[in-house]
Structures are given as structure tokens and as C-alpha cells.
Design a protein around this motif. Structure first.
Motif, PDB file in Angstrom:
ATOM      1  N   MET A 173      13.204   1.902  -1.233  1.00 15.28           N
ATOM      2  CA  MET A 173      12.664   0.948  -1.196  1.00 15.28           C
ATOM      3  C   MET A 173      11.260   1.413  -0.317  1.00 15.28           C
ATOM      4  N   SER A 174      10.186   1.126  -0.878  1.00  9.75           N
ATOM      5  CA  SER A 174       8.746   1.368  -0.158  1.00  9.75           C
ATOM      6  C   SER A 174       8.641   0.614   1.043  1.00  9.75           C
ATOM      7  N   ALA A 175       8.195   0.830   2.057  1.00 11.41           N
ATOM      8  CA  ALA A 175       7.843  -0.075   2.969  1.00 11.41           C
ATOM      9  C   ALA A 175       6.775  -0.920   2.885  1.00 11.41           C
ATOM     10  N   GLN A 176       5.731  -0.335   1.961  1.00 13.72           N
ATOM     11  CA  GLN A 176       4.721  -1.167   1.778  1.00 13.72           C
ATOM     12  C   GLN A 176       4.408  -1.543   0.610  1.00 13.72           C
ATOM     13  N   PRO A 177       3.433  -2.494   0.212  1.00 12.60           N
ATOM     14  CA  PRO A 177       3.317  -3.050  -1.101  1.00 12.60           C
ATOM     15  C   PRO A 177       2.791  -2.088  -1.939  1.00 12.60           C
ATOM     16  N   ASP A 178       2.913  -1.820  -3.258  1.00 12.77           N
ATOM     17  CA  ASP A 178       2.440  -1.006  -4.104  1.00 12.77           C
ATOM     18  C   ASP A 178       0.994  -1.000  -4.031  1.00 12.77           C
ATOM     19  N   ALA A 179       0.482   0.227  -4.129  1.00  8.96           N
ATOM     20  CA  ALA A 179      -1.003   0.420  -4.481  1.00  8.96           C
ATOM     21  C   ALA A 179      -1.209  -0.041  -6.008  1.00  8.96           C
ATOM     22  N   ILE A 180      -2.435  -0.601  -6.341  1.00  5.85           N
ATOM     23  CA  ILE A 180      -2.853  -0.974  -7.767  1.00  5.85           C
ATOM     24  C   ILE A 180      -4.019  -0.415  -8.033  1.00  5.85           C
ATOM     25  N   ASP A 206       3.131   6.369  -1.841  1.00  6.35           N
ATOM     26  CA  ASP A 206       3.882   6.488  -0.557  1.00  6.35           C
ATOM     27  C   ASP A 206       3.305   7.886  -0.022  1.00  6.35           C
ATOM     28  N   GLN A 207       3.117   8.887  -1.058  1.00  5.80           N
ATOM     29  CA  GLN A 207       2.706  10.354  -0.513  1.00  5.80           C
ATOM     30  C   GLN A 207       1.201  10.314  -0.651  1.00  5.80           C
ATOM     31  N   ALA A 208       0.450   9.542  -1.355  1.00  7.49           N
ATOM     32  CA  ALA A 208      -0.766   9.507  -1.612  1.00  7.49           C
ATOM     33  C   ALA A 208      -1.422   9.130  -0.500  1.00  7.49           C
ATOM     34  N   ARG A 209      -0.929   8.106   0.268  1.00 10.89           N
ATOM     35  CA  ARG A 209      -1.509   7.285   1.530  1.00 10.89           C
ATOM     36  C   ARG A 209      -1.718   8.445   2.481  1.00 10.89           C
ATOM     37  N   GLN A 210      -1.054   9.446   2.868  1.00 11.52           N
ATOM     38  CA  GLN A 210      -1.185  10.490   3.806  1.00 11.52           C
ATOM     39  C   GLN A 210      -1.601  11.614   3.367  1.00 11.52           C
ATOM     40  N   SER A 211      -2.206  11.874   2.204  1.00  9.90           N
ATOM     41  CA  SER A 211      -2.646  13.143   1.827  1.00  9.90           C
ATOM     42  C   SER A 211      -4.189  13.119   0.933  1.00  9.90           C
ATOM     43  N   GLU A 212      -4.454  14.274   0.793  1.00 13.89           N
ATOM     44  CA  GLU A 212      -5.441  14.541   0.134  1.00 13.89           C
ATOM     45  C   GLU A 212      -5.293  15.543  -1.238  1.00 13.89           C
ATOM     46  N   ASP A 213      -3.984  15.481  -1.600  1.00 18.38           N
ATOM     47  CA  ASP A 213      -3.468  16.280  -2.640  1.00 18.38           C
ATOM     48  C   ASP A 213      -3.494  15.261  -3.857  1.00 18.38           C
ATOM     49  N   ILE A 214      -4.126  15.955  -4.934  1.00 12.65           N
ATOM     50  CA  ILE A 214      -4.250  14.807  -6.315  1.00 12.65           C
ATOM     51  C   ILE A 214      -2.838  14.813  -6.762  1.00 12.65           C
ATOM     52  N   ASN A 215      -1.912  15.715  -6.616  1.00 13.98           N
ATOM     53  CA  ASN A 215      -0.762  15.806  -7.141  1.00 13.98           C
ATOM     54  C   ASN A 215       0.330  14.726  -6.590  1.00 13.98           C
ATOM     55  N   ASP A 216      -0.247  14.250  -5.246  1.00 16.59           N
ATOM     56  CA  ASP A 216       0.605  13.196  -4.655  1.00 16.59           C
ATOM     57  C   ASP A 216       0.048  11.794  -5.202  1.00 16.59           C
ATOM     58  N   TRP A 271       6.406   7.058 -11.658  1.00 14.74           N
ATOM     59  CA  TRP A 271       6.172   6.349 -10.223  1.00 14.74           C
ATOM     60  C   TRP A 271       5.760   4.888 -10.601  1.00 14.74           C
ATOM     61  N   VAL A 272       5.520   4.623 -11.812  1.00 15.31           N
ATOM     62  CA  VAL A 272       5.001   3.226 -12.109  1.00 15.31           C
ATOM     63  C   VAL A 272       6.016   2.259 -12.029  1.00 15.31           C
ATOM     64  N   THR A 273       5.824   1.016 -11.170  1.00 11.21           N
ATOM     65  CA  THR A 273       6.776   0.145 -10.921  1.00 11.21           C
ATOM     66  C   THR A 273       6.300  -1.234 -11.930  1.00 11.21           C
ATOM     67  N   ARG A 274       5.091  -1.309 -12.269  1.00 11.48           N
ATOM     68  CA  ARG A 274       4.695  -2.423 -13.020  1.00 11.48           C
ATOM     69  C   ARG A 274       3.366  -2.038 -13.781  1.00 11.48           C
ATOM     70  N   ALA A 275       3.079  -2.753 -14.993  1.00 10.93           N
ATOM     71  CA  ALA A 275       2.145  -2.229 -15.842  1.00 10.93           C
ATOM     72  C   ALA A 275       1.710  -3.630 -16.544  1.00 10.93           C
ATOM     73  N   ASP A 276       0.478  -3.769 -16.539  1.00 11.64           N
ATOM     74  CA  ASP A 276       0.018  -5.058 -17.342  1.00 11.64           C
ATOM     75  C   ASP A 276      -1.396  -4.561 -18.108  1.00 11.64           C
ATOM     76  N   VAL A 277      -1.331  -5.035 -19.345  1.00 12.20           N
ATOM     77  CA  VAL A 277      -2.647  -4.708 -20.399  1.00 12.20           C
ATOM     78  C   VAL A 277      -3.071  -5.846 -20.977  1.00 12.20           C
TER      79      VAL A 277
END
Length: 123
Positions: A1-8, A44-54, A93-99
Motif C-alpha cells: 500500500m502506498s504511503a501517499q495518495p495517488d498521483a492524478i 511512488d518511483q516517479a516522485r523520486q526520479s527523473e526517469d520516464i520509465n518510472d 499501475w493504474v488504481t482508478r480511471a474515469d472517462v
């Protein structure tokens, strides 16, 4: 479980033309639609990275939506909306999606008719 809320990620007012509807005029002519997509993921990875793959690549998701919408025909707004939702939620990685998709000028006295669908990853 992620410690922070999801990015949107929000893809706002993606304006495309496609064949949508059941009337003769709709089958013969592309119509304007507007797509809004909201995608939640932990990042989680992208928050600490500059790598597009994260990060979840919203450019790839958008290209897939454009290709699918422009290269197909749809009788029902429901089917079109579900197809776009399936693309939006496609990454593991997607936890929720709305269209939400607006079919412009679908009714005489309204700006548009819209269909909204959502998906949540089961806990």
C-alpha cells in the motif's frame, strides 16, 4: 500500500472526430467529440526520479486513445466510452480511471450529451 495518495493524471478536453451514432447522417459523417480522462496511480518511483520509465506515460495513453477513436466506428456512446476507459486503465499501475465523453451538438438545444464511466481496481 502506498504511503501517499495517488498521483492524478488529467487529460483535459481531447478534441477528436469519429463516426458515432445510428442515424444515416451519423454513419456517413464524422462528428466532434471531447474526451476527458482521469487516471490515478501511486507514482511512488516517479516522485523520486527523473526517469520516464518510472512514470505512467500519458503521451502513450493519449496516442492509443486517438488511434482507437479515429480508426473505428461506434453506434453507441456507451461502447466508445468503455473502450476509452479500457485504454486508460490498461497499465498495471493504474488504481482508478474515469472517462467522460461529450458528443457535441447531439441534441438540438444542448451543447452536448456526455457519458461518464469509471473503474476502480479491486482491493
Amino acid at each position: 500500500m502506498s504511503a501517499q495518495p495517488d498521483a492524478i493524471i488529467r487529460i483535459k478536453n481531447l478534441r477528436l472526430r469519429t463516426f458515432i451514432g445510428i442515424k444515416e447522417e451519423e454513419i456517413a459523417n464524422r462528428q466532434d467529440i471531447v474526451i476527458n480522462v482521469v487516471i490515478h496511480y501511486p507514482a511512488d518511483q516517479a516522485r523520486q526520479s527523473e526517469d520516464i520509465n518510472d512514470a505512467l506515460n500519458y503521451r502513450t495513453i493519449t496516442k492509443n486513445i486517438i488511434q482507437h477513436v479515429e480508426n473505428n466506428r461506434f453506434a453507441l456512446l456507451e461502447k466508445l466510452t468503455q473502450d476509452v476507459l479500457d485504454i486508460a486503465r490498461g497499465h498495471a499501475w493504474v488504481t482508478r480511471a474515469d472517462v467522460e465523453i461529450d458528443k457535441l451538438h447531439a441534441l438540438r438545444y444542448a451543447d452536448s450529451v456526455s457519458m461518464t464511466m469509471g473503474w476502480r481496481r479491486p482491493q
